[in-house]
Design a protein around this motif. Structure first.
Motif, mmCIF file in Angstrom:
data_model
loop_
_atom_site.group_PDB
_atom_site.id
_atom_site.type_symbol
_atom_site.label_atom_id
_atom_site.label_comp_id
_atom_site.label_asym_id
_atom_site.label_seq_id
_atom_site.Cartn_x
_atom_site.Cartn_y
_atom_site.Cartn_z
ATOM 1 N N GLU A 114 55.718 32.790 41.599
ATOM 2 C CA GLU A 114 55.118 31.960 40.551
ATOM 3 C C GLU A 114 54.736 30.612 41.143
ATOM 4 O O GLU A 114 55.212 30.216 42.206
ATOM 5 N N GLY A 115 53.861 29.889 40.451
ATOM 6 C CA GLY A 115 53.562 28.520 40.824
ATOM 7 C C GLY A 115 52.323 28.329 41.679
ATOM 8 O O GLY A 115 51.471 29.212 41.808
ATOM 9 N N LEU A 146 44.809 38.674 48.977
ATOM 10 C CA LEU A 146 45.709 37.776 48.256
ATOM 11 C C LEU A 146 45.740 38.121 46.768
ATOM 12 O O LEU A 146 46.810 38.143 46.146
ATOM 13 N N GLU A 147 44.577 38.386 46.207
ATOM 14 C CA GLU A 147 44.518 38.717 44.785
ATOM 15 C C GLU A 147 45.294 39.992 44.484
ATOM 16 O O GLU A 147 45.914 40.112 43.423
ATOM 17 N N SER A 148 45.263 40.932 45.428
ATOM 18 C CA SER A 148 46.041 42.160 45.232
ATOM 19 C C SER A 148 47.538 41.883 45.320
ATOM 20 O O SER A 148 48.350 42.717 44.920
ATOM 21 N N ILE A 151 47.935 36.490 44.017
ATOM 22 C CA ILE A 151 47.663 35.103 44.414
ATOM 23 C C ILE A 151 46.161 34.841 44.452
ATOM 24 O O ILE A 151 45.380 35.644 44.973
ATOM 25 N N LEU A 152 45.769 33.692 43.915
ATOM 26 C CA LEU A 152 44.394 33.212 44.020
ATOM 27 C C LEU A 152 44.334 32.129 45.096
ATOM 28 O O LEU A 152 45.290 31.366 45.269
ATOM 29 N N ASN A 279 49.418 31.266 41.900
ATOM 30 C CA ASN A 279 49.833 32.551 41.356
ATOM 31 C C ASN A 279 48.931 32.911 40.171
ATOM 32 O O ASN A 279 48.622 32.059 39.330
ATOM 33 N N LYS A 280 48.503 34.173 40.099
ATOM 34 C CA LYS A 280 47.544 34.583 39.067
ATOM 35 C C LYS A 280 48.097 34.396 37.654
ATOM 36 O O LYS A 280 47.395 33.919 36.756
ATOM 37 N N GLU A 281 49.345 34.746 37.454
ATOM 38 C CA GLU A 281 49.940 34.567 36.128
ATOM 39 C C GLU A 281 50.091 33.083 35.808
ATOM 40 O O GLU A 281 49.861 32.650 34.670
#
Length: 339
Positions: A114-115, A146-148, A151-152, A279-281
């Motif tokens: 996260e973060g 990274l997206e997989s 992570i963006l 982090n995507k979320e």
């Protein structure tokens, strides 16, 4: 989820009781390395860029990044900013912000949980086991990888380009990966079937060698937390894989007669620069905050680059790839040119 250390897992578990994204709490992981803050440079570009965010650099006390007297210090490496403090700085949508100082190679896995964080491409690729190295197409594939992994990467800060290279003793006469492949059996026969490589990385050397046709089954990786040059010079390993910012330590490694002891083989396997990770979320929960932070860092990067463009140039001395013979010929030609 994998943790970098027992201490980090304990820290996260302790914070999880008090702080969580669901409660509106956000973490930003800031690297403690000089590469990112620019502490060792006459111009600390990393610190100058971060100043545009208006946020403190965690509990930082370096002169390069002014200490902002705001927030509540939690332990040695964590600074807490509350909602009202963030509003004064122009940020919204976050109840509490934790600015956490952490080793740069540990940040990618932290952001995967996260973060937000900043780390170099080399550490990101290594810790997330990304089998992707150089080139424009590879850069796009890197972002997709990274997206997989949740992570963006919204921003490549781009400054202080560092090259990841393999380095071998000059006496081996290895200048390219083709040379290394041709001589691989000489190393493996005397080393129990393995090419011995020293590195602070966990996975990057394997992926790099595999890209050039050397299977990891023929490689033994010696983890080295500090300087790697002595391992090769003292023949404790066959070579090493390391981060090179200028190349001076390779060029200046000479014997009593001034002869080069080590040489990097061409090409470098990666060009690394600091990247902003989200982090995507985390982005979906704190979009307003993230967009504001990205905008400020983007603007800061543009302005600092305009003022100090040299820090966005390639500063690695190309002589790290040259033999003594080539360097001597160049020096002789320069001498003749002045006659």
């Amino acid at each position: 989820m994998k943790y970098n250390s027992i201490e980090e897992e304990e820290e996260d578990n302790r914070f999880a009781i008090i702080y969580s994204q669901e409660k509106g709490d956000l973490r930003i992981y800031l690297p403690d390395g000089d590469l990112y803050k620019g502490k060792r440079d006459p111009v600390p570009v990393g610190g100058f860029i971060w100043n545009y965010t208006g946020l403190p650099y965690s509990t930082n006390k370096d002169d390069s990044i002014p200490t902002i007297e705001i927030g509540n210090k939690i332990g040695r490496d964590v600074l807490e900013l509350k909602k009202e403090e963030l509003k004064k700085l122009g940020y919204r949508g976050v109840e509490r912000l934790l600015l956490v100082t952490r080793r740069p190679h540990n940040i990618p896995l932290s952001v995967q949980r996260e973060g937000i964080g900043i780390s170099g491409k080399d550490f990101i690729a290594d810790r997330l086991k990304a089998p992707i190295l150089n080139g424009a197409r590879e850069e796009e594939n890197f972002k997709k990888y990274l997206e997989s992994n949740k992570i963006l990467q919204p921003l490549d800060l781009g400054y202080k380009k560092a090259k990841i290279v393999f380095v071998f003793p000059e006496r081996y006469g290895i200048g390219t990966f083709d040379d290394l492949k041709e001589n691989l059996d000489k190393f493996t026969k005397r080393n129990g079937g393995k090419l011995r490589i020293a590195s602070e990385f966990d996975e990057l050397p394997y992926y790099a060698l595999e890209k050039f046709g050397i299977s990891r089954k023929f490689v033994y990786l010696e983890k080295t937390p500090g300087k790697t040059e002595p391992y090769a010079i003292l023949q404790e390993v066959d070579g090493f894989c390391d981060i090179v910012e200028t190349g001076s330590s390779i060029i200046n490694a000479v014997d009593e007669n001034g002869k080069r002891l080590i040489r990097a083989i061409y090409p470098p396997v990666m060009i690394s620069t600091p990247r902003l990770l989200v982090n995507k979320e985390t982005y979906s929960i704190f979009k307003e905050f993230c967009d504001e932070l990205i905008e400020r860092l983007t603007e800061g990067t543009k302005k600092v680059k305009r003022e100090y463009p040299i820090y966005w140039e390639d500063r690695v001395d190309p002589r790290i790839f040259e033999t003594d013979k080539i360097q001597n010929e160049k020096n002789r030609n320069r001498t003749f040119a002045h006659l």
